[in-house]
Design a protein around this motif. Sequence first.
Motif, PDB file in Angstrom:
ATOM      1  N   GLY A 156     -14.174 -14.702 -76.807  1.00 57.43           N
ATOM      2  CA  GLY A 156     -15.352 -14.591 -76.856  1.00 57.43           C
ATOM      3  C   GLY A 156     -15.542 -13.790 -77.443  1.00 57.43           C
ATOM      4  N   ILE A 157     -14.589 -13.210 -78.081  1.00 59.31           N
ATOM      5  CA  ILE A 157     -15.680 -11.568 -79.488  1.00 59.31           C
ATOM      6  C   ILE A 157     -14.825 -11.898 -81.106  1.00 59.31           C
ATOM      7  CG2 ILE A 157     -15.248  -9.481 -79.880  1.00 59.31           C
ATOM      8  CD1 ILE A 157     -16.400 -10.161 -77.031  1.00 59.31           C
ATOM      9  N   GLU A 158     -15.914 -11.951 -81.402  1.00 59.47           N
ATOM     10  CA  GLU A 158     -15.965 -11.923 -83.439  1.00 59.47           C
ATOM     11  C   GLU A 158     -15.979 -10.420 -83.570  1.00 59.47           C
ATOM     12  OE1 GLU A 158     -18.590 -14.527 -85.369  1.00 59.47           O
ATOM     13  OE2 GLU A 158     -19.510 -15.137 -83.944  1.00 59.47           O
ATOM     14  N   LEU A 159     -14.969  -9.757 -84.313  1.00 59.36           N
ATOM     15  CA  LEU A 159     -14.804  -8.471 -84.403  1.00 59.36           C
ATOM     16  C   LEU A 159     -15.041  -8.186 -85.709  1.00 59.36           C
ATOM     17  CD1 LEU A 159     -14.606  -5.702 -82.910  1.00 59.36           C
ATOM     18  CD2 LEU A 159     -11.935  -6.007 -83.494  1.00 59.36           C
TER      19      LEU A 159
ATOM     20  N   ASP B 102     -23.818  -7.753 -82.013  1.00 57.28           N
ATOM     21  CA  ASP B 102     -24.526  -7.413 -80.435  1.00 57.28           C
ATOM     22  C   ASP B 102     -23.935  -6.310 -80.089  1.00 57.28           C
ATOM     23  OD1 ASP B 102     -25.200 -10.107 -79.953  1.00 57.28           O
ATOM     24  OD2 ASP B 102     -23.142 -10.698 -79.977  1.00 57.28           O
ATOM     25  N   ALA B 103     -22.779  -5.185 -80.581  1.00 55.23           N
ATOM     26  CA  ALA B 103     -22.806  -3.595 -80.249  1.00 55.23           C
ATOM     27  C   ALA B 103     -21.728  -3.593 -81.380  1.00 55.23           C
ATOM     28  CB  ALA B 103     -21.852  -4.684 -78.636  1.00 55.23           C
TER      29      ALA B 103
ATOM     30  N   VAL C 288     -31.213  -0.114 -76.164  1.00 58.21           N
ATOM     31  CA  VAL C 288     -29.839  -0.525 -76.240  1.00 58.21           C
ATOM     32  C   VAL C 288     -29.184   0.412 -74.945  1.00 58.21           C
ATOM     33  CG1 VAL C 288     -30.163  -1.413 -78.596  1.00 58.21           C
ATOM     34  CG2 VAL C 288     -29.875   0.596 -78.528  1.00 58.21           C
ATOM     35  N   ASN C 289     -27.933  -0.186 -75.032  1.00 61.24           N
ATOM     36  CA  ASN C 289     -27.240   0.236 -74.196  1.00 61.24           C
ATOM     37  C   ASN C 289     -26.590   1.447 -75.027  1.00 61.24           C
ATOM     38  OD1 ASN C 289     -27.386  -0.420 -72.431  1.00 61.24           O
ATOM     39  ND2 ASN C 289     -25.786  -1.607 -72.054  1.00 61.24           N
ATOM     40  N   LEU C 290     -26.693   2.925 -74.827  1.00 64.29           N
ATOM     41  CA  LEU C 290     -25.187   3.719 -75.121  1.00 64.29           C
ATOM     42  C   LEU C 290     -24.790   4.772 -74.152  1.00 64.29           C
ATOM     43  CD1 LEU C 290     -25.288   5.521 -77.111  1.00 64.29           C
ATOM     44  CD2 LEU C 290     -26.881   7.463 -76.361  1.00 64.29           C
ATOM     45  N   MET C 291     -23.345   4.072 -74.413  1.00 63.18           N
ATOM     46  CA  MET C 291     -22.146   4.422 -73.689  1.00 63.18           C
ATOM     47  C   MET C 291     -21.197   5.246 -74.545  1.00 63.18           C
ATOM     48  SD  MET C 291     -19.459   1.817 -71.583  1.00 63.18           S
ATOM     49  CE  MET C 291     -18.440   2.713 -70.784  1.00 63.18           C
TER      50      MET C 291
ATOM     51  N   ALA D 293     -21.522  -4.400 -69.155  1.00 68.00           N
ATOM     52  CA  ALA D 293     -23.110  -4.498 -69.834  1.00 68.00           C
ATOM     53  C   ALA D 293     -23.846  -5.027 -70.102  1.00 68.00           C
ATOM     54  CB  ALA D 293     -22.854  -3.285 -69.048  1.00 68.00           C
ATOM     55  N   ILE D 294     -23.783  -5.029 -71.031  1.00 63.90           N
ATOM     56  CA  ILE D 294     -24.295  -6.286 -71.773  1.00 63.90           C
ATOM     57  C   ILE D 294     -24.989  -6.872 -71.209  1.00 63.90           C
ATOM     58  CG2 ILE D 294     -24.091  -7.129 -74.189  1.00 63.90           C
ATOM     59  CD1 ILE D 294     -22.627  -4.633 -74.952  1.00 63.90           C
ATOM     60  N   ARG D 295     -23.889  -8.533 -70.417  1.00 63.64           N
ATOM     61  CA  ARG D 295     -24.283  -9.431 -69.939  1.00 63.64           C
ATOM     62  C   ARG D 295     -24.435  -9.729 -69.185  1.00 63.64           C
ATOM     63  NH1 ARG D 295     -17.901  -9.718 -71.986  1.00 63.64           N
ATOM     64  NH2 ARG D 295     -17.193 -11.030 -73.501  1.00 63.64           N
ATOM     65  N   GLU D 296     -24.486  -8.085 -68.511  1.00 61.40           N
ATOM     66  CA  GLU D 296     -25.456  -8.304 -67.018  1.00 61.40           C
ATOM     67  C   GLU D 296     -27.074  -7.701 -67.449  1.00 61.40           C
ATOM     68  OE1 GLU D 296     -22.985  -6.494 -64.528  1.00 61.40           O
ATOM     69  OE2 GLU D 296     -21.665  -8.414 -64.236  1.00 61.40           O
ATOM     70  N   GLY D 297     -26.916  -7.291 -68.515  1.00 57.88           N
ATOM     71  CA  GLY D 297     -28.244  -6.804 -68.525  1.00 57.88           C
ATOM     72  C   GLY D 297     -28.468  -5.095 -68.144  1.00 57.88           C
ATOM     73  N   ARG D 298     -27.206  -4.855 -67.908  1.00 62.59           N
ATOM     74  CA  ARG D 298     -27.523  -3.050 -67.172  1.00 62.59           C
ATOM     75  C   ARG D 298     -26.857  -2.077 -67.514  1.00 62.59           C
ATOM     76  NH1 ARG D 298     -22.299  -1.834 -65.442  1.00 62.59           N
ATOM     77  NH2 ARG D 298     -20.497  -3.555 -64.981  1.00 62.59           N
ATOM     78  N   ARG D 299     -27.349  -1.186 -67.571  1.00 62.42           N
ATOM     79  CA  ARG D 299     -26.946   0.830 -68.169  1.00 62.42           C
ATOM     80  C   ARG D 299     -24.977   0.762 -67.573  1.00 62.42           C
ATOM     81  NH1 ARG D 299     -29.881   6.271 -68.252  1.00 62.42           N
ATOM     82  NH2 ARG D 299     -31.087   4.528 -68.990  1.00 62.42           N
TER      83      ARG D 299
END
Length: 341
Positions: free
Chosen positions: A25-28, A69-70, A119-122, A298-304
């Motif tokens: 499920g990943i396009e790179l 997306d990321a 957006v998330n920053l990890m 975390a992206i899919r679940e909408g969390r940090r």
Amino acid sequence: MKIAVMSFAHTHALSYVRLLAGMPGIELRASDPDHGDRPAGESGGAALAAELGVDYADSYEELLAWQPDAVVICSENTKHRDDVLRAAAAGAHVLCEKPLATTSEDAEAMVQACEEAGVNLMVAFPVRFSPAFLALKEQYDAGLLGNIYGVSGTNNGKIPGERSWFTDPELAGGGALTDHVVHIADMLDALFGGATATRVYATANDFFGGDPRVETGGLVSITYENGVSAVIDCSWSRPASYPVWGGLTLHLVTDAGLVDVNPFAQRVDGFSQDARNALWLGYGTNSDELMLAEFLTAIREGRRPQPDGQLGCRTVRIVEAAYRSVDTGGIVETTRDSARA
């Protein structure tokens, strides 16, 4: 999910690309526009992308126009701020290679930009996902270790040779202190639940050779607000013939006794066929894969995700204070204004 990789400058990019390419499920897609600025013989650009089997964009503008997306950022340390801000402005979640930045000002600007963009920053700290560290944290959180009184950590490695920018202060921001303190600082932050470092004392030298503009050896002492004292040997002290890039260990003094943690102990030791080179063949869990899984989940679940940008800021402040201590020869109180002199 569309994932973009910005830069092949950091050698960790190869691991991330290979792992992401194997995930369903990943396009790179990747871009490495600065590869032409590197010395002859250093891999990168479209040629490396073809070798890795990943689609390539000639510029970051083209890459971000793809609307990923990321984004996974693997550029040189001092370029992290601009790259993160560019990705955040494009609405992409960000996984940034460590250290998050080389100054707390840059790190805080990156956190703010991602928060404003929603957006998330990890930060890429894979060792905290190793089974050895997770077992330590589980025991500590369950109260089985009691109090921790002191920690001795090592993060030793070779002088980086595959990429010359690691020893260029304009691109790396420093030497062994910049490169190796943050991994253990992240693990202690995770273990103590975000406990703030209050004092730092450090010493450094260039006894191990390499570029004289950056330190190759360092020892950093950190006092945390919970009273724990930690000492980190962050030296590039391994010879060029050492079988791996580096190694990391933790040794803790607790109520339950002495606890040793070695995330890279799962390996088979040996030699190459010509017996000239020692080899370490690791097996078991891939911490990079677990880290990438946390980022994507975390992206899919909408969390940090963790470790997040705020954690990245705390580790940057420790390194910043360490350099100030080296410069002044004294103990530095780690506050937001403890910048390098």
